[in-house]
Design a protein around this motif. Structure first.
Motif, PDB file in Angstrom:
ATOM      1  N   PRO A 116      28.023-115.469 -24.863  1.00  0.00           N
ATOM      2  CA  PRO A 116      27.282-114.239 -24.546  1.00  0.00           C
ATOM      3  C   PRO A 116      25.813-114.277 -24.952  1.00  0.00           C
ATOM      4  O   PRO A 116      24.978-113.622 -24.314  1.00  0.00           O
ATOM      5  CB  PRO A 116      28.047-113.161 -25.338  1.00  0.00           C
ATOM      6  N   LEU A 117      25.472-115.042 -25.974  1.00  0.00           N
ATOM      7  CA  LEU A 117      24.067-115.149 -26.366  1.00  0.00           C
ATOM      8  C   LEU A 117      23.267-115.904 -25.310  1.00  0.00           C
ATOM      9  O   LEU A 117      22.126-115.534 -25.006  1.00  0.00           O
ATOM     10  CB  LEU A 117      23.952-115.846 -27.725  1.00  0.00           C
ATOM     11  N   PHE A 118      23.851-116.958 -24.739  1.00  0.00           N
ATOM     12  CA  PHE A 118      23.185-117.668 -23.649  1.00  0.00           C
ATOM     13  C   PHE A 118      23.064-116.766 -22.421  1.00  0.00           C
ATOM     14  O   PHE A 118      22.020-116.756 -21.745  1.00  0.00           O
ATOM     15  CB  PHE A 118      23.952-118.947 -23.291  1.00  0.00           C
ATOM     16  N   GLU A 119      24.123-116.018 -22.128  1.00  0.00           N
ATOM     17  CA  GLU A 119      24.080-115.097 -20.995  1.00  0.00           C
ATOM     18  C   GLU A 119      23.024-114.020 -21.206  1.00  0.00           C
ATOM     19  O   GLU A 119      22.292-113.651 -20.272  1.00  0.00           O
ATOM     20  CB  GLU A 119      25.458-114.470 -20.784  1.00  0.00           C
ATOM     21  N   LEU A 120      22.919-113.536 -22.432  1.00  0.00           N
ATOM     22  CA  LEU A 120      21.929-112.510 -22.733  1.00  0.00           C
ATOM     23  C   LEU A 120      20.517-113.047 -22.568  1.00  0.00           C
ATOM     24  O   LEU A 120      19.653-112.381 -21.979  1.00  0.00           O
ATOM     25  CB  LEU A 120      22.128-111.997 -24.163  1.00  0.00           C
ATOM     26  N   GLN A 121      20.254-114.242 -23.085  1.00  0.00           N
ATOM     27  CA  GLN A 121      18.915-114.800 -22.965  1.00  0.00           C
ATOM     28  C   GLN A 121      18.549-115.054 -21.505  1.00  0.00           C
ATOM     29  O   GLN A 121      17.392-114.856 -21.103  1.00  0.00           O
ATOM     30  CB  GLN A 121      18.803-116.097 -23.774  1.00  0.00           C
ATOM     31  N   ALA A 122      19.531-115.457 -20.701  1.00  0.00           N
ATOM     32  CA  ALA A 122      19.272-115.650 -19.270  1.00  0.00           C
ATOM     33  C   ALA A 122      18.893-114.328 -18.608  1.00  0.00           C
ATOM     34  O   ALA A 122      17.982-114.270 -17.768  1.00  0.00           O
ATOM     35  CB  ALA A 122      20.502-116.254 -18.593  1.00  0.00           C
ATOM     36  N   LYS A 123      19.569-113.246 -18.964  1.00  0.00           N
ATOM     37  CA  LYS A 123      19.233-111.921 -18.438  1.00  0.00           C
ATOM     38  C   LYS A 123      17.856-111.479 -18.914  1.00  0.00           C
ATOM     39  O   LYS A 123      17.093-110.875 -18.156  1.00  0.00           O
ATOM     40  CB  LYS A 123      20.297-110.901 -18.858  1.00  0.00           C
ATOM     41  N   ARG A 124      17.523-111.780 -20.151  1.00  0.00           N
ATOM     42  CA  ARG A 124      16.220-111.377 -20.681  1.00  0.00           C
ATOM     43  C   ARG A 124      15.092-112.089 -19.936  1.00  0.00           C
ATOM     44  O   ARG A 124      14.036-111.503 -19.712  1.00  0.00           O
ATOM     45  CB  ARG A 124      16.141-111.671 -22.182  1.00  0.00           C
ATOM     46  N   ARG A 125      15.314-113.344 -19.563  1.00  0.00           N
ATOM     47  CA  ARG A 125      14.288-114.075 -18.805  1.00  0.00           C
ATOM     48  C   ARG A 125      14.037-113.418 -17.458  1.00  0.00           C
ATOM     49  O   ARG A 125      12.925-113.469 -16.927  1.00  0.00           O
ATOM     50  CB  ARG A 125      14.717-115.531 -18.601  1.00  0.00           C
ATOM     51  N   ARG A 126      15.087-112.808 -16.897  1.00  0.00           N
ATOM     52  CA  ARG A 126      14.941-112.133 -15.602  1.00  0.00           C
ATOM     53  C   ARG A 126      14.454-110.700 -15.766  1.00  0.00           C
ATOM     54  O   ARG A 126      14.311-109.982 -14.780  1.00  0.00           O
ATOM     55  CB  ARG A 126      16.284-112.129 -14.855  1.00  0.00           C
ATOM     56  N   GLY A 127      14.246-110.271 -17.005  1.00  0.00           N
ATOM     57  CA  GLY A 127      13.812-108.896 -17.266  1.00  0.00           C
ATOM     58  C   GLY A 127      14.906-107.887 -17.024  1.00  0.00           C
ATOM     59  O   GLY A 127      14.613-106.718 -16.737  1.00  0.00           O
ATOM     60  N   ALA A 128      16.181-108.310 -17.178  1.00  0.00           N
ATOM     61  CA  ALA A 128      17.301-107.431 -16.852  1.00  0.00           C
ATOM     62  C   ALA A 128      18.064-106.973 -18.091  1.00  0.00           C
ATOM     63  O   ALA A 128      19.211-106.550 -17.986  1.00  0.00           O
ATOM     64  CB  ALA A 128      18.260-108.159 -15.905  1.00  0.00           C
ATOM     65  N   ALA A 129      17.440-107.059 -19.264  1.00  0.00           N
ATOM     66  CA  ALA A 129      18.175-106.705 -20.482  1.00  0.00           C
ATOM     67  C   ALA A 129      17.304-105.878 -21.423  1.00  0.00           C
ATOM     68  O   ALA A 129      17.329-106.064 -22.640  1.00  0.00           O
ATOM     69  CB  ALA A 129      18.666-107.967 -21.182  1.00  0.00           C
ATOM     70  N   TYR A 130      16.565-104.929 -20.862  1.00  0.00           N
ATOM     71  CA  TYR A 130      15.616-104.153 -21.667  1.00  0.00           C
ATOM     72  C   TYR A 130      16.305-103.409 -22.801  1.00  0.00           C
ATOM     73  O   TYR A 130      15.753-103.263 -23.888  1.00  0.00           O
ATOM     74  CB  TYR A 130      14.868-103.167 -20.771  1.00  0.00           C
ATOM     75  N   ASN A 131      17.519-102.926 -22.562  1.00  0.00           N
ATOM     76  CA  ASN A 131      18.235-102.143 -23.572  1.00  0.00           C
ATOM     77  C   ASN A 131      19.321-102.949 -24.277  1.00  0.00           C
ATOM     78  O   ASN A 131      20.253-102.360 -24.846  1.00  0.00           O
ATOM     79  CB  ASN A 131      18.850-100.893 -22.939  1.00  0.00           C
ATOM     80  N   SER A 132      19.222-104.268 -24.254  1.00  0.00           N
ATOM     81  CA  SER A 132      20.202-105.091 -24.958  1.00  0.00           C
ATOM     82  C   SER A 132      20.074-104.880 -26.462  1.00  0.00           C
ATOM     83  O   SER A 132      19.075-104.356 -26.963  1.00  0.00           O
ATOM     84  CB  SER A 132      19.990-106.571 -24.628  1.00  0.00           C
ATOM     85  N   ASP A 133      21.084-105.322 -27.196  1.00  0.00           N
ATOM     86  CA  ASP A 133      21.068-105.171 -28.651  1.00  0.00           C
ATOM     87  C   ASP A 133      19.834-105.822 -29.267  1.00  0.00           C
ATOM     88  O   ASP A 133      19.178-105.233 -30.134  1.00  0.00           O
ATOM     89  CB  ASP A 133      22.327-105.803 -29.256  1.00  0.00           C
ATOM     90  N   VAL A 134      19.522-107.047 -28.832  1.00  0.00           N
ATOM     91  CA  VAL A 134      18.403-107.756 -29.463  1.00  0.00           C
ATOM     92  C   VAL A 134      17.065-107.118 -29.107  1.00  0.00           C
ATOM     93  O   VAL A 134      16.137-107.112 -29.930  1.00  0.00           O
ATOM     94  CB  VAL A 134      18.407-109.257 -29.106  1.00  0.00           C
ATOM     95  N   ASP A 135      16.946-106.573 -27.903  1.00  0.00           N
ATOM     96  CA  ASP A 135      15.686-105.921 -27.538  1.00  0.00           C
ATOM     97  C   ASP A 135      15.523-104.600 -28.280  1.00  0.00           C
ATOM     98  O   ASP A 135      14.399-104.228 -28.664  1.00  0.00           O
ATOM     99  CB  ASP A 135      15.628-105.719 -26.019  1.00  0.00           C
ATOM    100  N   GLN A 136      16.615-103.903 -28.511  1.00  0.00           N
ATOM    101  CA  GLN A 136      16.533-102.697 -29.338  1.00  0.00           C
ATOM    102  C   GLN A 136      16.224-103.061 -30.786  1.00  0.00           C
ATOM    103  O   GLN A 136      15.457-102.370 -31.462  1.00  0.00           O
ATOM    104  CB  GLN A 136      17.844-101.912 -29.253  1.00  0.00           C
ATOM    105  N   LEU A 137      16.800-104.156 -31.268  1.00  0.00           N
ATOM    106  CA  LEU A 137      16.472-104.621 -32.611  1.00  0.00           C
ATOM    107  C   LEU A 137      14.993-104.994 -32.716  1.00  0.00           C
ATOM    108  O   LEU A 137      14.348-104.725 -33.739  1.00  0.00           O
ATOM    109  CB  LEU A 137      17.333-105.836 -32.972  1.00  0.00           C
TER     110      LEU A 137
END
Length: 241
Positions: free
Chosen positions: A182-203
């Protein structure tokens, strides 16, 4: 192994015999295949998400926040709702707890399995499922939790000895290995700008620490638990070599 599938619950805090030597390695390979696969991973990821959200919920309670509910979705995502201060250590701890939760639970299960406490793994899993069920706030989430509970009950109370052992070891490996993808999946989404409200972006917004650094920190955490948990799981096999 020597204990019977229909008697483990009569002595739930007693020890059980070690599994066959090949069980740790074979179940590890099975879990790795699932994590690296397509459709099997999408099914197994529901369990990882369930534990992820359970980690948020437990952290919220420990931080003194008011837990309001959990939602699990068909796309394997989830949400945990809690009330409290919008900033500060409590909300940071709550946000941080999700991604490491499967790995932490996996290393706990691995320690219990290494100590021949298979029954304790089943009991902890059952308690956790019941705790999450009372906090579920959507129909699909209830379906996922009840199905998980049904599978656990069927294996625990009707499965033969070897099946119970294989089940516990496979689930433990799945939690340890499944915490990484899931961490790799999350980073892939972040590169596409599709994870603005993810846990790490909120952190990142809460602490000023960049999101990529939070992913690195979480990656180190789950990798360490995999090394420790994997060593515990494989120890019986190496001891018999």
């Amino acid at each position: 192994m020597t204990f019977a599938a229909d008697t483990w619950w009569q002595n739930p805090f007693g020890g059980q015999a070690e599994p066959d030597a090949v069980v740790p390695a074979v179940t590890g390979i099975i879990a790795l295949f699932v994590v690296l696969s397509g459709r099997p991973w999408r099914v197994a990821r529901h369990v990882v998400t369930l534990v992820h959200e359970g980690g948020h919920a437990l952290a919220a309670v420990l931080a003194g926040r008011r837990l309001e509910g959990i939602r699990l979705h068909s796309d394997t995502s989830g949400l945990t709702f809690s009330r409290g201060r919008p900033t500060g250590p409590g909300v940071v701890f709550t946000m941080l707890a999700g991604y490491p939760a499967p790995a932490v639970l996996g290393v706990v299960f691995a320690g219990l399995a290494a100590a021949d406490r298979i029954s304790a793994v089943l009991i902890i899993a059952a308690i956790g499922i019941c705790g999450i069920l009372v906090m579920i706030r959507n129909v699909y989430g209830a379906f996922v939790v009840l199905l998980t509970a049904f599978v656990l009950a069927v294996v625990a109370f009707t499965g033969p000895t070897n099946l119970i052992s294989v089940f516990v070891y496979t689930i433990t490996w799945l939690l340890l290995l499944g915490a990484i993808r899931p961490l790799f999946e999350l980073q892939a989404k972040r590169r596409r700008g599709a994870a603005y409200n993810s846990d790490v972006d909120q952190l990142a917004r809460l602490t000023g620490v960049p999101g990529w650094l939070w992913i690195l920190i979480l990656g180190v955490m789950v990798t360490c638990t995999l090394v420790v948990g994997g060593a515990w799981l494989l120890e019986p096999m190496f001891r018999r070599m």
